[in-house]
Scaffold this motif. Structure first.
Motif, mmCIF file in Angstrom:
data_model
loop_
_atom_site.group_PDB
_atom_site.id
_atom_site.type_symbol
_atom_site.label_atom_id
_atom_site.label_comp_id
_atom_site.label_asym_id
_atom_site.label_seq_id
_atom_site.Cartn_x
_atom_site.Cartn_y
_atom_site.Cartn_z
ATOM 1 N N PHE A 1 -4.546 10.580 -9.489
ATOM 2 C CA PHE A 1 -5.600 11.463 -8.997
ATOM 3 C C PHE A 1 -5.089 12.808 -8.501
ATOM 4 O O PHE A 1 -5.873 13.697 -8.172
ATOM 5 C CB PHE A 1 -6.391 10.761 -7.878
ATOM 6 N N GLY A 2 -3.761 12.952 -8.415
ATOM 7 C CA GLY A 2 -3.181 14.257 -8.148
ATOM 8 C C GLY A 2 -3.223 14.716 -6.706
ATOM 9 O O GLY A 2 -3.075 15.908 -6.426
ATOM 10 N N PHE A 3 -3.431 13.803 -5.754
ATOM 11 C CA PHE A 3 -3.339 14.217 -4.350
ATOM 12 C C PHE A 3 -2.540 13.177 -3.564
ATOM 13 O O PHE A 3 -2.389 12.031 -3.987
ATOM 14 C CB PHE A 3 -4.714 14.415 -3.717
ATOM 15 N N GLU A 4 -2.022 13.584 -2.431
ATOM 16 C CA GLU A 4 -1.144 12.739 -1.619
ATOM 17 C C GLU A 4 -1.862 12.295 -0.356
ATOM 18 O O GLU A 4 -2.418 13.113 0.378
ATOM 19 C CB GLU A 4 0.117 13.526 -1.245
ATOM 20 N N ILE A 5 -1.872 10.984 -0.132
ATOM 21 C CA ILE A 5 -2.460 10.445 1.096
ATOM 22 C C ILE A 5 -1.504 10.726 2.249
ATOM 23 O O ILE A 5 -0.316 10.417 2.167
ATOM 24 C CB ILE A 5 -2.715 8.937 0.963
ATOM 25 N N LYS A 6 -2.006 11.281 3.316
ATOM 26 C CA LYS A 6 -1.145 11.738 4.410
ATOM 27 C C LYS A 6 -1.049 10.765 5.582
ATOM 28 O O LYS A 6 -0.319 11.028 6.533
ATOM 29 C CB LYS A 6 -1.638 13.095 4.920
ATOM 30 N N PHE A 7 -1.806 9.656 5.549
ATOM 31 C CA PHE A 7 -1.648 8.674 6.612
ATOM 32 C C PHE A 7 -0.209 8.157 6.565
ATOM 33 O O PHE A 7 0.238 7.638 5.542
ATOM 34 C CB PHE A 7 -2.639 7.525 6.461
ATOM 35 N N VAL B 1 0.833 -1.204 0.000
ATOM 36 C CA VAL B 1 0.000 0.000 0.000
ATOM 37 C C VAL B 1 0.869 1.257 0.000
ATOM 38 O O VAL B 1 0.656 2.187 -0.787
ATOM 39 C CB VAL B 1 -0.952 0.002 1.211
ATOM 40 N N GLY B 2 1.876 1.279 0.864
ATOM 41 C CA GLY B 2 2.712 2.460 0.991
ATOM 42 C C GLY B 2 3.535 2.763 -0.243
ATOM 43 O O GLY B 2 3.761 3.930 -0.586
ATOM 44 N N ASN B 3 3.985 1.713 -0.937
ATOM 45 C CA ASN B 3 4.846 1.918 -2.100
ATOM 46 C C ASN B 3 4.088 2.021 -3.413
ATOM 47 O O ASN B 3 4.475 2.792 -4.284
ATOM 48 C CB ASN B 3 5.858 0.769 -2.207
ATOM 49 N N VAL B 4 3.022 1.269 -3.539
ATOM 50 C CA VAL B 4 2.312 1.197 -4.819
ATOM 51 C C VAL B 4 1.031 2.023 -4.803
ATOM 52 O O VAL B 4 0.841 2.912 -5.629
ATOM 53 C CB VAL B 4 2.003 -0.266 -5.189
ATOM 54 N N VAL B 5 0.143 1.742 -3.856
ATOM 55 C CA VAL B 5 -1.157 2.412 -3.833
ATOM 56 C C VAL B 5 -0.993 3.917 -3.625
ATOM 57 O O VAL B 5 -1.574 4.723 -4.365
ATOM 58 C CB VAL B 5 -2.065 1.808 -2.745
ATOM 59 N N TYR B 6 -0.198 4.295 -2.632
ATOM 60 C CA TYR B 6 0.016 5.723 -2.378
ATOM 61 C C TYR B 6 0.583 6.419 -3.614
ATOM 62 O O TYR B 6 0.165 7.520 -3.985
ATOM 63 C CB TYR B 6 0.969 5.915 -1.198
ATOM 64 N N THR B 7 1.553 5.776 -4.257
ATOM 65 C CA THR B 7 2.202 6.367 -5.433
ATOM 66 C C THR B 7 1.222 6.526 -6.590
ATOM 67 O O THR B 7 1.187 7.575 -7.251
ATOM 68 C CB THR B 7 3.392 5.503 -5.868
ATOM 69 N N LEU B 8 0.414 5.498 -6.847
ATOM 70 C CA LEU B 8 -0.520 5.553 -7.965
ATOM 71 C C LEU B 8 -1.641 6.560 -7.720
ATOM 72 O O LEU B 8 -2.089 7.235 -8.654
ATOM 73 C CB LEU B 8 -1.098 4.161 -8.227
ATOM 74 N N VAL B 9 -2.111 6.658 -6.484
ATOM 75 C CA VAL B 9 -3.137 7.654 -6.164
ATOM 76 C C VAL B 9 -2.602 9.061 -6.435
ATOM 77 O O VAL B 9 -3.291 9.913 -7.030
ATOM 78 C CB VAL B 9 -3.595 7.522 -4.696
ATOM 79 N N ASN B 10 -1.373 9.310 -6.024
ATOM 80 C CA ASN B 10 -0.757 10.615 -6.254
ATOM 81 C C ASN B 10 -0.603 10.896 -7.755
ATOM 82 O O ASN B 10 -0.870 12.010 -8.235
ATOM 83 C CB ASN B 10 0.597 10.671 -5.551
ATOM 84 N N LYS B 11 -0.194 9.864 -8.507
ATOM 85 C CA LYS B 11 0.058 10.052 -9.936
ATOM 86 C C LYS B 11 -1.241 10.169 -10.732
ATOM 87 O O LYS B 11 -1.380 11.004 -11.621
ATOM 88 C CB LYS B 11 0.902 8.885 -10.452
#
Length: 350
Positions: free
Chosen positions: A185-191, A173-183
């Motif tokens: 959808f254009g926002f960064e998950i802060k958890f 989740v931390g390496n793949v999901v967070y990165t893809l969401v940022n790329k």
């Protein structure tokens, strides 16, 4: 009982790193090489992306749970990994001061040399980033190993498996999901789950997969590897061609296709390659693998810059093949010769 698949995979990964680096520079020439020539460099480059994760997975498989005492563990890592790394960092810096490009040179002061070694990449030694990363994981190994051994002693056998799966899930989740969401959808998950990011996940994954194995057949593992390789190559081609430059996002070591390539090749060797293949040769190559990794980038550079043996020589397939073979042989011979030096050989090449 000796695990032949471990030695076989380590040798294969070492040779693959050399092949990757022989082809990698050509793949950067997006729209500058002939289309077919670029694809040759690109497909070989993508093929080799599994090698570094596999090195980390093998380290996890071999070290986690076997750690006993802090001082002896750190001393062994210091002599085997850290000292040769420092020596070769200096070799690369000094060589580049004489033969490198102006931007590769370092002022002849202790302070500048120290700064280059601490900050990495000095003198064209960019491949040594792997050692910086590995030393960080080794520093964390006593903590991980105690956790794993503690769960092994639990009266409930499922506790260890559940906790390792939990760790690997959060790492993904931390390496793949967070990165893809940022790329995408254009926002960064802060958890904040930074403690589950980076290559430490491969370290734990290697231990877990090495212990549990897989029910997938050899054919399925080969198919998974080929499909992941093709997926990574195609997506990278599409985004790179659109950007007009090489885009690493989907061939990054922590991308989904490379993760799948790494897992499938690790399990394939465990399932199908646990054989004593060419024992004397494989033992020699296995023993010298770390030294060859340290040396090979310098040989690649000398062959390319001084003799023009690289992807541009004749055609990429011939140039890369000759560049790879010469580098592998010369690197092995250098490491073998240095290892014969009494008392200090092992300090230089590990």
């Amino acid at each position: 009982m000796k695990k032949y698949w471990v030695s076989n995979l380590r040798v294969f990964a070492t040779l693959t790193v050399i092949l990757l680096h022989a082809a990698g520079f050509g793949s950067l020439h997006v729209k500058k090489l002939a289309y077919t020539d670029w694809w040759i460099c690109h497909i070989i480059n993508v093929f080799g992306r599994f090698a570094v994760p596999v090195f980390v997975m093998l380290s996890g498989y071999l070290l986690i749970g076997k750690y006993e005492e802090l001082n002896s563990f750190l001393k062994k890592r210091l002599t085997r990994i850290f000292v040769p790394f420092v020596i070769w960092s200096l070799v690369y810096i000094i060589w580049s001061n004489f033969k490198g490009q102006p931007n590769e040179r370092t002022p002849w002061t202790i302070g500048d040399f120290t700064q280059k070694i601490l900050s990495g990449g000095g003198g064209g030694s960019g491949h040594l980033w792997f050692v910086y990363m590995l030393l960080g994981i080794y520093a964390f190994t006593p903590i991980i190993s105690r956790w794993i051994k503690g769960t092994e002693n639990s009266p409930n056998p499922n506790i260890q498996q559940n906790e390792i799966r939990y760790f690997i899930f959060l790492w993904f989740v931390g390496n793949v999901v967070y990165t893809l969401v940022n790329k995408w959808f254009g926002f960064e998950i802060k958890f904040d789950i930074r403690y589950f990011t980076g290559f430490v996940g491969y370290f734990v994954l290697g231990y877990w997969l090495g212990k549990t194995g897989t029910k997938l057949s050899k054919s399925m593992l080969i198919l998974l590897f080929l499909a992941s390789w093709a997926l990574a190559a195609y997506i990278c081609y599409v985004v790179s061609w659109k950007a007009g430059k090489y885009v690493y996002d989907y061939t990054d070591y922590l991308s989904i296709p490379v993760m799948l390539m790494s897992v499938s090749i690790f399990l394939l060797f465990q399932k199908a390659c646990d054989v004593d293949f060419l024992p004397r040769l494989m033992q020699e190559l296995d023993i010298t693998s770390y030294g060859v990794y340290l040396v090979h980038a310098l040989i690649l550079r000398i062959l390319s810059r001084e003799y023009q043996i690289n992807f541009t020589w004749i055609n990429p397939l011939v140039g890369i093949s000759v560049h790879f073979l010469l580098t592998a042989v010369i690197s092995y011979l250098i490491v073998k010769i240095i290892s014969k030096i009494p008392k200090v050989g092992s300090w230089i090449v590990g």
